[in-house]
Write a protein that holds these residues in place. Sequence first.
Motif, mmCIF file in Angstrom:
data_model
loop_
_atom_site.group_PDB
_atom_site.id
_atom_site.type_symbol
_atom_site.label_atom_id
_atom_site.label_comp_id
_atom_site.label_asym_id
_atom_site.label_seq_id
_atom_site.Cartn_x
_atom_site.Cartn_y
_atom_site.Cartn_z
ATOM 1 N N GLY A 103 45.952 43.461 41.150
ATOM 2 C CA GLY A 103 45.079 44.519 40.657
ATOM 3 C C GLY A 103 45.282 45.825 41.409
ATOM 4 N N ALA A 104 45.454 45.748 42.741
ATOM 5 C CA ALA A 104 45.696 46.954 43.534
ATOM 6 C C ALA A 104 47.025 47.603 43.169
ATOM 7 C CB ALA A 104 45.672 46.606 45.024
ATOM 8 N N PHE A 108 41.684 33.819 45.662
ATOM 9 C CA PHE A 108 42.032 34.830 44.654
ATOM 10 C C PHE A 108 42.719 36.065 45.239
ATOM 11 C CE2 PHE A 108 38.354 32.575 42.846
ATOM 12 C CZ PHE A 108 38.879 32.187 41.626
ATOM 13 N N TRP A 109 43.276 36.004 46.474
ATOM 14 C CA TRP A 109 43.886 37.178 47.080
ATOM 15 C C TRP A 109 45.058 37.701 46.246
ATOM 16 C CZ3 TRP A 109 48.993 37.488 48.391
ATOM 17 C CH2 TRP A 109 49.706 36.283 48.454
ATOM 18 N N CYS A 110 45.753 36.799 45.601
ATOM 19 C CA CYS A 110 46.891 37.205 44.781
ATOM 20 C C CYS A 110 46.429 38.065 43.602
ATOM 21 C CB CYS A 110 47.641 35.975 44.280
ATOM 22 S SG CYS A 110 49.185 36.364 43.411
ATOM 23 N N CYS A 111 45.288 37.720 43.009
ATOM 24 C CA CYS A 111 44.750 38.499 41.888
ATOM 25 C C CYS A 111 44.352 39.894 42.355
ATOM 26 C CB CYS A 111 43.549 37.781 41.288
ATOM 27 S SG CYS A 111 43.945 36.156 40.571
ATOM 28 N N TYR A 112 43.711 39.995 43.536
ATOM 29 C CA TYR A 112 43.333 41.299 44.065
ATOM 30 C C TYR A 112 44.571 42.155 44.374
ATOM 31 C CZ TYR A 112 38.479 39.781 44.488
ATOM 32 O OH TYR A 112 37.206 39.352 44.224
ATOM 33 N N LEU A 113 45.610 41.522 44.897
ATOM 34 C CA LEU A 113 46.842 42.248 45.209
ATOM 35 C C LEU A 113 47.484 42.801 43.944
ATOM 36 C CD1 LEU A 113 48.983 43.128 47.259
ATOM 37 C CD2 LEU A 113 50.076 40.898 46.962
ATOM 38 N N HIS A 118 36.654 32.349 48.697
ATOM 39 C CA HIS A 118 36.943 33.101 47.472
ATOM 40 C C HIS A 118 38.156 34.014 47.679
ATOM 41 C CE1 HIS A 118 36.082 35.262 43.721
ATOM 42 N NE2 HIS A 118 36.333 36.378 44.396
ATOM 43 N N TRP A 119 38.198 34.687 48.849
ATOM 44 C CA TRP A 119 39.332 35.583 49.126
ATOM 45 C C TRP A 119 40.632 34.799 49.244
ATOM 46 C CZ3 TRP A 119 41.114 40.261 48.836
ATOM 47 C CH2 TRP A 119 42.204 40.650 49.603
#
Length: 231
Positions: free
Chosen positions: A65-66, A58-63, A54-55
């Motif tokens: 968002g941060a 979707f790491w780009c989405c979390y980045l 999952h990470w």
Amino acid sequence: MADTPSYLTTKAGKYALGAYRGPLEQQHGDGSQVAHVELTESSTLKGNGKIRRHWIRFWCCYLIGAIIFLAIFLPLFFTVIIQAISQRVIDDASLVLVEAKVMQPRPESVLLSIQTALRLGVNVPVRLDPNVLHLFNNDQPGNSTYLKVYNDAIVIHGNASIGVQNQPSPINPDPWKHYIRSVVFEPHAPLSAFGTTNIYLGKLKSHISLKKDLPQNSKCGPRSQKDRNEK
């Protein structure tokens, strides 16, 4: 191996609830325990694998968002929170009038010397930009400033003495007369002051306002006026 009980040989006996079917084989017990441990470890590894996949996915989405969160929070922190902290430091500060002298009075100006003691409630160096302190009558409406005190920049570390010596100061006649009257007839007439400046807590800059009433021990008061009237 023990013989199978006779009641288990019938079709109905095999499906009877609570019927004793003899001791479990040892390998079944050990096998069940081992299978349970292996199943638990397998489930944990499987869960970690899902989180990792999952990470990675979707790491780009979390980045993104941060980055959006920091873009909103940091300006709010520096423009609102630090501003509120700096203003609170000034509001809680203690400002005491040490000495004030008015010399060479003229209809349009005086020679002013004033000394105050400022105590802040923080143990970090605080720098103030050059500022203008307005002395005014707090009980008068509108613009009741009668004198202006021009202060230089100063660095305060806990306590500091702030003031001017022999500063030529233009006066506003009507508010000035009102202030002189309050000093003559009130034993503790307040010296009201307000001003704005930039304050620096380390590298953090904030624009603050200051408004204080400094009590005075006036030498002229109701008792002195009474004595003069009796004379």
